[in-house]
Write an enzyme that holds these catalytic residues in place. Structure first.
Site, PDB file in Angstrom:
ATOM      1  N   HIS A 290      -5.694   4.698  -1.609  1.00 47.05           N
ATOM      2  CA  HIS A 290      -5.840   5.976  -0.892  1.00 47.05           C
ATOM      3  C   HIS A 290      -5.366   7.140  -1.768  1.00 47.05           C
ATOM      4  O   HIS A 290      -4.698   8.060  -1.284  1.00 47.05           O
ATOM      5  CB  HIS A 290      -5.048   5.952   0.423  1.00 47.05           C
ATOM      6  CG  HIS A 290      -5.647   5.085   1.489  1.00 47.05           C
ATOM      7  ND1 HIS A 290      -6.662   5.509   2.308  1.00 47.05           N
ATOM      8  CD2 HIS A 290      -5.381   3.807   1.845  1.00 47.05           C
ATOM      9  CE1 HIS A 290      -6.991   4.530   3.148  1.00 47.05           C
ATOM     10  NE2 HIS A 290      -6.225   3.483   2.877  1.00 47.05           N
ATOM     11  N   ASP A 353      -1.322   0.432   2.274  1.00 52.50           N
ATOM     12  CA  ASP A 353      -2.400  -0.237   3.004  1.00 52.50           C
ATOM     13  C   ASP A 353      -3.721  -0.136   2.245  1.00 52.50           C
ATOM     14  O   ASP A 353      -3.916   0.739   1.413  1.00 52.50           O
ATOM     15  CB  ASP A 353      -2.558   0.368   4.390  1.00 52.50           C
ATOM     16  CG  ASP A 353      -2.938   1.838   4.345  1.00 52.50           C
ATOM     17  OD1 ASP A 353      -2.387   2.561   3.490  1.00 52.50           O
ATOM     18  OD2 ASP A 353      -3.787   2.277   5.140  1.00 52.50           O
ATOM     19  N   GLU A 354      -4.623  -1.040   2.567  1.00 53.91           N
ATOM     20  CA  GLU A 354      -6.021  -1.004   2.122  1.00 53.91           C
ATOM     21  C   GLU A 354      -6.156  -0.740   0.621  1.00 53.91           C
ATOM     22  O   GLU A 354      -7.018   0.009   0.179  1.00 53.91           O
ATOM     23  CB  GLU A 354      -6.793   0.047   2.922  1.00 53.91           C
ATOM     24  CG  GLU A 354      -6.844  -0.284   4.400  1.00 53.91           C
ATOM     25  CD  GLU A 354      -7.501   0.788   5.249  1.00 53.91           C
ATOM     26  OE1 GLU A 354      -8.188   0.419   6.224  1.00 53.91           O
ATOM     27  OE2 GLU A 354      -7.328   1.977   4.950  1.00 53.91           O
ATOM     28  N   ALA A 355      -5.307  -1.417  -0.175  1.00 53.32           N
ATOM     29  CA  ALA A 355      -5.360  -1.259  -1.632  1.00 53.32           C
ATOM     30  C   ALA A 355      -6.323  -2.284  -2.228  1.00 53.32           C
ATOM     31  O   ALA A 355      -5.967  -3.078  -3.105  1.00 53.32           O
ATOM     32  CB  ALA A 355      -3.964  -1.397  -2.221  1.00 53.32           C
ATOM     33  N   SER A 356      -7.557  -2.250  -1.775  1.00 55.64           N
ATOM     34  CA  SER A 356      -8.541  -3.272  -2.153  1.00 55.64           C
ATOM     35  C   SER A 356      -8.918  -3.203  -3.623  1.00 55.64           C
ATOM     36  O   SER A 356      -9.381  -4.192  -4.199  1.00 55.64           O
ATOM     37  CB  SER A 356      -9.802  -3.119  -1.293  1.00 55.64           C
ATOM     38  OG  SER A 356      -9.480  -3.189   0.076  1.00 55.64           O
TER      39      SER A 356
END
Length: 676
Positions: A290, A353-356
């Protein structure tokens, strides 16, 4: 996608208004010599019921037949020698003076039992109230709030507000009587942490909007406001060591537009304003994912040394800081240190979060280096529950925030096994940006639809298997803003669901009862109407009404002189709004019907950009009701507010005219509402 802001031909000011009713009114209303408007001939205020308080108190024992009536000569007495208690007294007086018209002087209490007025004392409270609770006693002679701390006094004041008639929230004088039902309340919270999050990164929300949100959440004993200050779409806080983060990374938002950021002085103003209301700010810099706004601002934060373009979409998981570069950790240290220096609260939130776009090993490397940077500032780490990964080391006092959709999660149980606490924010229960139903706007639905009962019917203490209640620090209701553009949107998404989450955080589980709660929640409706909160009138809730209710009159359907009805931006009410010409004498005139003669509340919904002023005269049936009413800047032409004043109407047909008095014309006007 939100259309770009269009500008007026002459002035360069944007022209649009947003939807929904009754946005906040924060200033004293009548200016330029008009003075305070009194509701002559208005109906008496409706008395509150002892059991209507939200969140439900631990113990409430009404005294049958006992009522306290606030007299015109009453004063507010505060603990002698406590400047902070005096501040709470001044806060209470600031709420009561506009509606009652009473002087309500604040002074130090003497010794002995109070025999009149309202007293705020730091002695004599029931031992059970702890650090945040209070004891409230109401007799026919006096109201006394006792607590062990100033925080407890402030929480007791919020209960007192709800025990007074809803009209006490008015910014203009009402006739009263100002009664409080008699009895005793002994109250304290179930969980220490009761929060809400406002995402200012996807869509930027100015200082004034954040302050109004703080004022609203304080009423329900929310004590933490989590600000999501960075994301792919925007960076919202000045960092001296990395100035382009704000000036470039903060220059846009979802759908385009100018974005924005807080200076350090503005951020510290928010922190101080919240602290005066016993609310702690939790700042979040989301890392390592993000981060596109940061990556676009500084090429060296990218592994390839190339800065990507600014991003205005809503996809997630595609960005990452370069975890193998030392520059990244210098960046993180600078950002966290500067943020900590401005934040007196105990937590820094590092996202996670959401560190893809980051491998598991890279993710662990980054978080394991970031956590000591937080600790070095004297703060404890908060992060989304992904920081509970087994490869991530535990830091003292760490808090994980759970946002998942299931009732079990190995990342959370792993973190708890190492000593972490948990803040519960399950997305399918607590996310305020989810739609109520498929028919409501704005909002999203990826976590499901969340009506009020869904937001209320879960137990934070037992929600996750393997996580005992002793490991639950509290609850938080996040409000993400991919679709939340205006202050109206914030209010309609938060109310009535945020009070439901607040009750889960404060009230003992033994009081939990949907049937009773929906009745108490419905009793809040008139209060929100008077406060100018544009709330969602859920059909699940039996909403109480004040008087005859509000009737809306759209500006584009009125008589317009030297102005134009426009619809070039989404979000307005009705079919458009009126953009005044930049000229004195331009006006909009509405035809308003009243069943009977008497006083009414008039709300004017407007946008004024960054301009302060553009005063207007408000006339009813050709006679001036309020002269030179100033309209403050709303911060942006996509931020909307409401001004409220009291007028007298004739039975039958009336005309209401809002006339610009200067060459700057009037603000953009969407509608007026009449509340009887």
């Amino acid at each position: 996608m939100r259309p770009a802001v269009r500008h007026d031909r002459a002035s360069g000011r944007g022209s649009r208004l947003a939807r929904l009713a009754m946005v906040s009114f924060t200033a004293a209303l009548l200016t330029a010599g008009a003075g305070v408007a009194v509701l002559t001939g208005a109906e008496p205020a409706d008395a509150a019921a002892f059991g209507d308080v939200v969140p439900a108190p631990v113990s409430a024992q009404p005294a049958s037949g006992t009522t306290y009536t606030l007299p015109a000569g009453a004063g507010i007495l505060t603990e002698a020698g406590s400047a902070q208690a005096a501040d709470v007294g001044t806060y209470l007086a600031g709420i009561l003076r506009p509606s009652t018209g009473y002087a309500l002087p604040v002074s130090a209490a003497g010794t002995g039992t109070p025999v009149s007025g309202i007293s705020l004392l730091l002695s004599g409270a029931d031992a059970s109230v702890g650090q945040q609770g209070y004891q409230l006693d109401v007799t026919s002679a006096a109201v006394v709030i006792r607590a062990r701390t100033v925080t407890g006094l402030f929480n007791g004041v919020q209960t007192l507000r709800q025990l007074l008639p809803a009209e006490v929230e008015s910014t203009t004088v009402r006739p009263g009587p100002w009664t409080v039902p008699g009895g005793r309340i002994v109250d304290y919270p179930r969980f220490a942490y009761r929060g809400t999050m406002l995402d200012v990164a996807r869509h930027f929300h100015p200082v004034a909007t954040v302050k109004r949100y703080i004022d609203r959440i304080a009423l329900y004993k929310i004590n933490y406001l989590h600000l999501h200050l960075s994301d792919d779409q925007g960076w919202r806080i000045v960092v001296d060591a990395w100035p382009r983060l704000a000036t470039y990374g903060g220059s846009t938002q979802v759908g385009g537009g100018v974005g924005g950021y807080y200076t350090k002085a503005q951020y510290q103003d928010i922190v101080a304003y919240a602290a005066q209301r016993q609310i702690t700010i939790v700042p979040e810099i989301d890392m390592p994912g993000h981060t596109n706004a940061a990556l676009a601002s500084y090429a060296e934060l990218n592994c390839n040394g190339v800065a990507p373009a600014l991003y205005t979409g809503t996809d997630v998981g595609f960005s990452s800081l370069c975890t193998s570069k030392e520059t990244t950790y210098t960046f993180a240290q600078n950002v966290l240190s500067e943020l900590a220096a401005m934040t007196p609260g105990p937590y820094l939130h590092i996202g996670g979060d959401e560190a893809s776009a980051t491998s598991a090993s890279q993710y662990a490397t980054f978080v394991n280096r970031a956590q000591p940077l937080v600790a070095a500032t004297g703060k404890a780490v908060m992060g989304w529950h992904q920081i509970g990964a087994s490869a991530v080391q535990h830091s003292p006092g760490r808090v994980t925030q759970y946002w998942g959709l299931t009732t079990s999660d190995s990342l959370v149980t792993n973190a708890v096994s190492k000593g972490a606490k948990v803040v519960m924010s399950p997305a399918n229960k607590a996310y305020l940006d989810m739609k109520y139903t498929s028919a409501t706007t704005p909002g999203q639905s990826w976590a499901g639809y969340i009506e009020v009962q869904t937001a209320y019917e879960w137990n934070p203490g037992t929600y996750l298997s393997g996580v005992p209640e002793t490991a639950v620090l509290g609850v938080e209701a996040p409000l993400w803003t991919e679709t939340v553009v205006t202050e109206d949107h914030i209010e309609s998404m938060a109310f009535p669901r945020l009070p439901a989450i607040a009750e889960l955080g404060w009230s003992p589980w033994s009081t939990h009862n949907w049937t009773a709660f929906r009745q108490r929640l419905g009793a809040q409706g008139p209060r929100w109407t008077i406060m100018g909160i544009g709330f969602y009138r859920s059909p699940q809730v039996p909403w109480a009404t004040e008087g005859q209710g509000a009737v809306r009159y759209e500006a584009e359907n009125a008589v317009i002189s030297r102005g134009v009805a426009e619809s070039n931006h989404a979000g307005f009410s009705g079919t458009g709004f009126v953009n005044y010409d930049n000229a004195a004498g331009s006006y909009v005139q509405w035809t308003v019907n009243a069943a009977a003669a008497g006083a009414a509340t008039l709300r004017v919904r407007y946008a004024n950009g960054t301009t302060t002023g553009r005063p207007m005269d408000i006339a009813v049936n050709g006679a001036t009701a309020a002269a030179g009413v100033a309209f403050d800047g709303t911060g942006a032409w996509t931020t909307w507010q409401t001004r409220t004043l009291t007028v007298n109407l004739n039975a039958g047909t009336n005309t209401v005219r809002a006339t610009a008095t200067t060459a700057g014309g009037g603000p953009n006007v969407d509608y007026i509402e009449i509340q009887r």
